[in-house]
Scaffold this motif. Structure first.
Motif, mmCIF file in Angstrom:
data_model
loop_
_atom_site.group_PDB
_atom_site.id
_atom_site.type_symbol
_atom_site.label_atom_id
_atom_site.label_comp_id
_atom_site.label_asym_id
_atom_site.label_seq_id
_atom_site.Cartn_x
_atom_site.Cartn_y
_atom_site.Cartn_z
ATOM 1 N N GLN A 1 -4.119 -11.039 -0.004
ATOM 2 C CA GLN A 1 -4.258 -11.632 -1.333
ATOM 3 C C GLN A 1 -5.699 -12.043 -1.625
ATOM 4 O O GLN A 1 -6.208 -11.814 -2.714
ATOM 5 N N GLU A 2 -6.378 -12.615 -0.654
ATOM 6 C CA GLU A 2 -7.713 -13.144 -0.897
ATOM 7 C C GLU A 2 -8.758 -12.061 -1.135
ATOM 8 O O GLU A 2 -9.814 -12.326 -1.694
ATOM 9 N N ASP A 3 -8.496 -10.836 -0.734
ATOM 10 C CA ASP A 3 -9.478 -9.776 -0.983
ATOM 11 C C ASP A 3 -8.980 -8.739 -1.994
ATOM 12 O O ASP A 3 -9.470 -7.623 -2.036
ATOM 13 N N PHE A 4 -8.041 -9.140 -2.815
ATOM 14 C CA PHE A 4 -7.525 -8.227 -3.824
ATOM 15 C C PHE A 4 -8.544 -8.142 -4.957
ATOM 16 O O PHE A 4 -8.875 -9.127 -5.596
ATOM 17 N N SER A 5 -9.050 -6.951 -5.202
ATOM 18 C CA SER A 5 -10.125 -6.750 -6.168
ATOM 19 C C SER A 5 -9.707 -5.723 -7.218
ATOM 20 O O SER A 5 -8.637 -5.127 -7.145
ATOM 21 N N PHE A 6 -10.618 -5.503 -8.155
ATOM 22 C CA PHE A 6 -10.392 -4.494 -9.181
ATOM 23 C C PHE A 6 -10.172 -3.125 -8.540
ATOM 24 O O PHE A 6 -9.293 -2.378 -8.960
ATOM 25 N N GLU A 7 -10.969 -2.815 -7.533
ATOM 26 C CA GLU A 7 -10.869 -1.510 -6.877
ATOM 27 C C GLU A 7 -9.495 -1.302 -6.239
ATOM 28 O O GLU A 7 -9.030 -0.178 -6.121
ATOM 29 N N LYS A 8 -8.863 -2.384 -5.833
ATOM 30 C CA LYS A 8 -7.521 -2.279 -5.248
ATOM 31 C C LYS A 8 -6.435 -2.321 -6.324
ATOM 32 O O LYS A 8 -5.366 -1.741 -6.140
ATOM 33 N N ALA A 9 -6.700 -3.009 -7.413
ATOM 34 C CA ALA A 9 -5.719 -3.104 -8.498
ATOM 35 C C ALA A 9 -5.662 -1.823 -9.329
ATOM 36 O O ALA A 9 -4.604 -1.464 -9.852
ATOM 37 N N LEU A 10 -6.795 -1.147 -9.440
ATOM 38 C CA LEU A 10 -6.857 0.041 -10.296
ATOM 39 C C LEU A 10 -5.865 1.139 -9.898
ATOM 40 O O LEU A 10 -5.166 1.669 -10.778
ATOM 41 N N PRO A 11 -5.745 1.517 -8.618
ATOM 42 C CA PRO A 11 -4.767 2.574 -8.286
ATOM 43 C C PRO A 11 -3.334 2.206 -8.679
ATOM 44 O O PRO A 11 -2.560 3.072 -9.089
ATOM 45 N N LEU A 12 -2.984 0.927 -8.561
ATOM 46 C CA LEU A 12 -1.634 0.509 -8.962
ATOM 47 C C LEU A 12 -1.443 0.683 -10.464
ATOM 48 O O LEU A 12 -0.416 1.192 -10.926
ATOM 49 N N SER A 13 -2.439 0.277 -11.217
ATOM 50 C CA SER A 13 -2.362 0.396 -12.669
ATOM 51 C C SER A 13 -2.323 1.863 -13.107
ATOM 52 O O SER A 13 -1.535 2.244 -13.976
#
Length: 159
Positions: free
Chosen positions: A22-34
């Protein structure tokens, strides 16, 4: 082929979820999900593709669907609690801030150029067409308009 892409991208999401905290969740990690949701939310296309594949090559469909089932099983077995607490909206808004700032700066520049161009153009409206000042100001007006057009195009690009 959509079903192959779903399997590949779901595998990437499974890897992300396995390695993610959770603490290192970034845009780069959120983008593939989106992007996964955006790209594969049209289930009618998937059904159409699978229906065609069932008629053309049922063996390939069996292999692809087995791979998808395997990746789906992995996904369902993973701990997705990190996704429950992530504020995706805040992550995306934070990522967009620099772009919004550049756009606002470009818009302000274009607005100032438009105001300068308009002021010169309005002055030209009240000058005799055959005067030296009109000729000088007309050239300045044309240059300011060209400068504005360039700035406006940049603003549109950033938007």
């Amino acid at each position: 082929m959509m079903i192959r892409q779903i399997t590949q991208r779901l595998s990437e999401i499974n890897t992300l979820l396995t390695d993610c905290r959770q603490e290192d969740f970034s845009f780069e990690k959120a983008l593939p999900l989106s992007l996964f949701y955006r790209d594969f939310s049209d289930t009618n296309s998937l059904v159409g593709e699978v229906t065609g594949l069932a008629m053309e090559n049922p063996g390939e469909l069996l292999q692809l669907s087995s791979s998808l089932i395997s990746e789906s099983d992995k996904y369902l077995s993973l701990d997705k609690s990190v996704l429950q607490v992530v504020d995706f909206k805040a992550i995306f808004e934070e990522h967009l801030k620099p772009f919004e700032h550049r756009y606002e700066e470009a818009k302000a520049t274009a607005t100032k150029l438009w105001q300068a161009y308009s002021a010169i153009s309005n002055r030209l409206d009240f000058m005799p067409l055959d005067s030296e000042e009109y000729a000088r100001l007309s050239a300045e007006c044309d240059a300011k308009k060209a400068e504005y057009d360039t700035a406006h195009a940049q603003t549109d690009h950033l938007y």
